[in-house]
Design a protein around this motif. Structure first.
Motif, short mmCIF file in Angstrom:
data_model
loop_
_atom_site.label_atom_id
_atom_site.label_comp_id
_atom_site.label_asym_id
_atom_site.label_seq_id
_atom_site.Cartn_x
_atom_site.Cartn_y
_atom_site.Cartn_z
N UNK A 127 0.83 -1.20 0.00
CA UNK A 127 0.00 0.00 0.00
C UNK A 127 0.87 1.25 0.00
N UNK A 128 0.26 2.35 -0.41
CA UNK A 128 0.91 3.66 -0.31
C UNK A 128 0.52 4.38 0.98
N UNK A 129 -0.62 3.97 1.58
CA UNK A 129 -1.09 4.60 2.82
C UNK A 129 -1.65 3.50 3.73
N UNK A 130 -1.26 3.56 4.99
CA UNK A 130 -1.85 2.70 6.03
C UNK A 130 -2.41 3.61 7.11
N UNK A 131 -3.64 3.37 7.53
CA UNK A 131 -4.25 4.17 8.58
C UNK A 131 -4.74 3.24 9.68
N UNK A 132 -4.49 3.63 10.93
CA UNK A 132 -4.92 2.84 12.09
C UNK A 132 -5.37 3.78 13.19
N UNK A 133 -6.62 3.69 13.56
CA UNK A 133 -7.18 4.49 14.65
C UNK A 133 -7.61 3.54 15.76
N UNK A 134 -6.64 3.18 16.61
CA UNK A 134 -6.87 2.23 17.69
C UNK A 134 -6.05 2.67 18.90
N UNK A 135 -6.08 1.92 19.97
CA UNK A 135 -5.38 2.29 21.19
C UNK A 135 -3.87 2.31 20.98
N UNK A 136 -3.20 3.22 21.69
CA UNK A 136 -1.76 3.38 21.54
C UNK A 136 -0.99 2.09 21.82
N UNK A 137 -1.42 1.34 22.84
CA UNK A 137 -0.70 0.11 23.19
C UNK A 137 -0.82 -0.94 22.09
N UNK A 138 -1.83 -0.82 21.23
CA UNK A 138 -1.98 -1.72 20.10
C UNK A 138 -1.23 -1.18 18.88
N UNK A 139 -1.24 0.14 18.72
CA UNK A 139 -0.54 0.74 17.58
C UNK A 139 0.93 0.33 17.53
N UNK A 140 1.56 0.25 18.70
CA UNK A 140 3.00 -0.06 18.71
C UNK A 140 3.28 -1.48 18.20
N UNK A 141 2.26 -2.33 18.17
CA UNK A 141 2.44 -3.70 17.73
C UNK A 141 2.42 -3.85 16.20
N UNK A 142 1.99 -2.81 15.49
CA UNK A 142 1.84 -2.95 14.04
C UNK A 142 2.89 -2.19 13.23
N UNK A 143 3.78 -1.45 13.89
CA UNK A 143 4.70 -0.58 13.16
C UNK A 143 5.63 -1.35 12.22
N UNK A 144 6.12 -2.51 12.66
CA UNK A 144 7.05 -3.26 11.81
C UNK A 144 6.35 -3.83 10.59
N UNK A 145 5.14 -4.37 10.78
CA UNK A 145 4.38 -4.88 9.64
C UNK A 145 3.99 -3.74 8.70
N UNK A 146 3.67 -2.57 9.28
CA UNK A 146 3.33 -1.42 8.44
C UNK A 146 4.52 -1.01 7.58
N UNK A 147 5.71 -1.02 8.16
CA UNK A 147 6.90 -0.67 7.39
C UNK A 147 7.13 -1.68 6.26
N UNK A 148 6.90 -2.95 6.57
CA UNK A 148 7.08 -4.02 5.58
C UNK A 148 6.12 -3.85 4.39
N UNK A 149 4.91 -3.40 4.65
CA UNK A 149 3.88 -3.37 3.61
C UNK A 149 3.80 -2.05 2.85
N UNK A 150 4.38 -1.00 3.42
CA UNK A 150 4.30 0.30 2.75
C UNK A 150 5.32 0.40 1.61
N UNK A 151 4.89 0.98 0.51
CA UNK A 151 5.80 1.31 -0.56
C UNK A 151 6.70 2.47 -0.10
N UNK A 152 7.86 2.61 -0.74
CA UNK A 152 8.72 3.75 -0.45
C UNK A 152 7.97 5.05 -0.69
N UNK A 153 8.19 6.01 0.18
CA UNK A 153 7.51 7.31 0.19
C UNK A 153 6.05 7.17 0.62
N UNK A 154 5.70 6.02 1.21
CA UNK A 154 4.34 5.83 1.70
C UNK A 154 4.15 6.42 3.08
N UNK A 155 2.88 6.49 3.50
CA UNK A 155 2.53 7.14 4.76
C UNK A 155 1.82 6.18 5.71
#
Length: 315
Positions: free
Chosen positions: A236-264
């Motif tokens: 993806x070029x954009x990933x959006x997550x509106x959830x609790x902070x303690x859960x957000x920290x669990x997805x950052x590595x997968x988000x980096x893996x799935x985002x295209x370069x220059x993605x948000x």
């Protein structure tokens, strides 16, 4: 017949208490918060009433008549007493009343009117008729009947602002913890080519699909049960997550893996004292902070995946 349970709680406990009430079988919740009226104008010229800012909010939860509210109140009080939370729960108050069917309908709907979220986006309850959109105004139709809200909570508004800022058209978007589906609907209205939405809760997936079907472009959104981004392979070029902070920290590595370069990566739902925790996790995964947005006690952020950090606006 319907029954209403009204719970007064510190503002910091809004999401926790709403989740608790839903967990105890509420068929819907509505939030009364004086903070919604603190600006003299709503940003589009409409004057708002003068209301004193209170430290508490009222959450109204609705239950069918067969539920024994006396037993429910006792069980709820016990759950509150046993819970370990970060806010002061000593002043929590619980009251109840019975509503006639027509009262239930009006009590429910009066909390949800067309809401202009930004210059482009307006959220309409599904029963709204004869609403005339202004030029450039994009309408997001939602049915709030299963307690996932209509997009007016600060965390959702900040997410919508962020989507407006980063979407230019033609993007693939991942919506993590979709809830009502409002962010997926908005992404399509803002030009996303394809949206993949995930939620761990099967009820949320069903509600999201029902809301998506109310809007044009529904064929561009796919909703499925999913545990954050575990097992997801869609880039993806954009990933959006509106959830609790303690859960957000669990997805950052997968988000980096799935985002295209220059993605948000857009993250919202971050209470002020959790902001640094989330920022540290995102930066440890390789992201750079593009911008931070704040409304009241809530934070949201846009992080960028880039090999050129000098070009990142924030940080």
């Amino acid at each position: 017949m319907w029954q209403e349970l009204a719970v007064v709680v510190n503002r910091e406990g809004e999401e926790w208490m709403s989740d608790l009430l839903i967990g105890f079988g509420a068929q819907g919740v509505a939030i009364e918060d004086s903070q919604e009226f603190q600006r003299p104008e709503d940003g589009f010229g409409e004057l708002l009433p003068q209301v004193a800012l209170l430290p508490t909010i009222t959450i109204r939860a609705y239950y069918p008549e067969q539920v024994d509210l006396g037993v429910l109140k006792q069980e709820l009080a016990a759950a509150i007493q046993a819970a370990e939370v970060s806010f002061d729960k000593s002043g929590i108050q619980i009251a109840s009343q019975t509503l006639e069917e027509e009262d239930w309908a009006e009590n429910w709907k009066k909390y949800y009117e067309p809401a202009r979220i930004s210059q482009q986006l307006t959220i309409l309850p599904s029963w709204t008729e004869d609403y005339e959109a202004s030029p450039g105004e994009k309408l997001l139709r939602l049915d709030p009947g299963m307690a996932f809200g209509t997009g007016t909570h600060p965390t959702t508004k900040l997410s919508l602002y962020a989507l407006e800022q980063v979407l230019r058209g033609g993007e693939r978007v991942l919506d993590v913890g979709t809830g009502s589906g409002v962010l997926s609907i908005a992404a399509v209205q803002l030009g996303a080519e394809r949206v993949f939405a995930y939620d761990l809760d099967e009820v949320a997936v069903k509600v999201a699909q029902e809301n998506i079907d109310l809007n044009p472009g529904s064929e561009r959104i796919q909703v499925a049960v999913g545990n954050l981004l575990v097992g997801v392979e869609e880039r993806a070029q954009v990933i959006v997550a509106n959830i609790l902070a303690d859960i957000l920290v669990l997805l950052t590595e997968d988000a980096y893996r799935l985002l295209e370069d220059e993605g948000y990566l857009i993250m919202s739902g971050i209470i002020a004292d959790k902001w640094q925790l989330v920022r540290d996790a995102a930066e440890a995964a390789g992201f750079y902070l593009e911008r931070q947005m704040i409304e009241g006690e809530w934070n949201a952020a846009v992080f960028k995946k880039t090999q050129n950090p000098e070009g990142v606006i924030g940080g």
